[in-house]
Design a protein around this motif. Structure first.
Motif, short mmCIF file in Angstrom:
data_model
loop_
_atom_site.label_atom_id
_atom_site.label_comp_id
_atom_site.label_asym_id
_atom_site.label_seq_id
_atom_site.Cartn_x
_atom_site.Cartn_y
_atom_site.Cartn_z
N LEU A 220 0.82 -1.21 0.00
CA LEU A 220 0.00 0.00 0.00
C LEU A 220 0.85 1.26 0.00
O LEU A 220 0.50 2.25 -0.65
N ILE A 221 1.99 1.23 0.72
CA ILE A 221 2.81 2.44 0.77
C ILE A 221 3.48 2.69 -0.58
O ILE A 221 3.70 3.83 -0.98
N VAL A 222 3.80 1.61 -1.31
CA VAL A 222 4.35 1.79 -2.66
C VAL A 222 3.31 2.43 -3.57
O VAL A 222 3.60 3.37 -4.31
N PHE A 223 2.08 1.93 -3.52
CA PHE A 223 1.02 2.51 -4.34
C PHE A 223 0.73 3.94 -3.91
O PHE A 223 0.43 4.80 -4.75
N ALA A 224 0.80 4.21 -2.60
CA ALA A 224 0.53 5.57 -2.11
C ALA A 224 1.52 6.57 -2.67
O ALA A 224 1.15 7.67 -3.08
#
Length: 294
Positions: A220-224
């Motif tokens: 999720l943090i990569v996508f964020a």
């Protein structure tokens, strides 16, 4: 932008759930065995962080092997110390100590990178230390190994940030993420052998949850950070203290007193101020791939 920030909040909620799962395991398994199985299960969601232009062979072909090895060592040691901290301390208390990370980044930037540090950031360092004293209260409460482990996590995370400042512009993201996961699996796998014991049946769901939450948090943090700048995403990590307080009270009957809450707020405020000042004064936050350092 808004979607990226919402994904970041979801990411740090997933991390907090993973850390709470570690606490639920407690001392029922050796530390290295917990680290091994959690790393294995964390690898599954992390596989989806691969970009089309990357290949899995890049994990083992770093552009700067020495610094990547240091990143692997700091990440693996930080993970092991994190298991010790979360299995022995109240969740919110562990996070308060781990959030000394920006303070150590400031100190290391001054000592190692010779960056000029203004008086405001030095005040933030002092404020963060005072906050920790309010949380831990040495001399009035028992100091546990978990307290030192949590501070060790912060130091390892700060080393990781310093290394990423150098590696960020030249190293592949898949190398920076994959190398640490591989190192964690190998190191914990070797160290768990002498004291290995078969986990009880009721521990498997908890370890799977801990690993999947950690891996999902990375995903999720990569996508964020693909939707919003890292400088806007990074401050959301302090929501983990809120999640930890809620989860700790709901599932572990952990209720921090007023003095501890004031200390946590002071630590978080000092860390946020430090990050904002570094964003204003340097360009490094926009160059460093944002991945979790615990």
């Amino acid at each position: 932008m808004q979607a990226g920030i919402l994904l970041a909040f979801a990411s740090y909620f997933a991390f907090a759930c993973g850390d709470a799962s570690l606490k639920a395991i407690g001392d029922r398994l050796p530390i290295f065995e917990i680290g091994f199985f959690v790393s294995i299960f964390a690898l599954l969601p992390a596989l989806f962080t691969k970009r089309p232009e990357d290949n899995w062979g890049n994990v083992f072909v770093p552009n700067r092997p020495g610094l990547v090895a240091l990143r692997m060592a700091s990440g693996t040691l930080g993970g092991i110390l994190g298991v010790i901290a979360f299995t022995s301390l109240p969740l919110a208390e562990a996070y308060a100590l781990i959030f000394l990370l920006p303070i150590f980044v400031t100190v290391f930037s001054f000592v190692v990178l010779k960056e000029p540090i203004g008086w405001r950031r030095w005040l933030a360092v002092i404020g963060g230390l005072i906050g920790v004293l309010l949380v831990v209260r040495p001399g009035f409460r028992e100091i546990l190994p978990g307290h030192f482990a949590a501070i060790g996590v912060a130091i390892c995370g700060a080393i990781t940030v310093i290394v990423l400042r150098v590696l960020g512009p030249s190293e592949r993201r898949i190398t920076l993420i994959g190398a640490v996961l591989v190192a964690a699996i190998v190191v914990n796998g070797v160290l768990m052998v002498p004291d290995f014991e078969i986990p009880a049946n009721d521990l498997w769901p908890i370890m799977i949850l801990a690993g999947l939450c950690a891996g999902m948090g990375h995903l999720l943090i990569v996508f964020a950070t693909r939707l919003a700048p890292a400088a806007r995403v990074a401050p959301t990590q302090y929501s983990q203290i809120v999640w930890a307080t809620i989860i700790g009270a709901s599932f572990f009957s952990e209720f921090p007193d007023l003095i501890a809450i004031i200390g946590m707020v002071l630590v978080a405020a000092s860390g946020l101020f430090t990050f904002v000042r570094e964003t204003e004064r340097t360009r490094w936050p926009s160059r460093v791939p944002l991945i979790r350092n615990r």
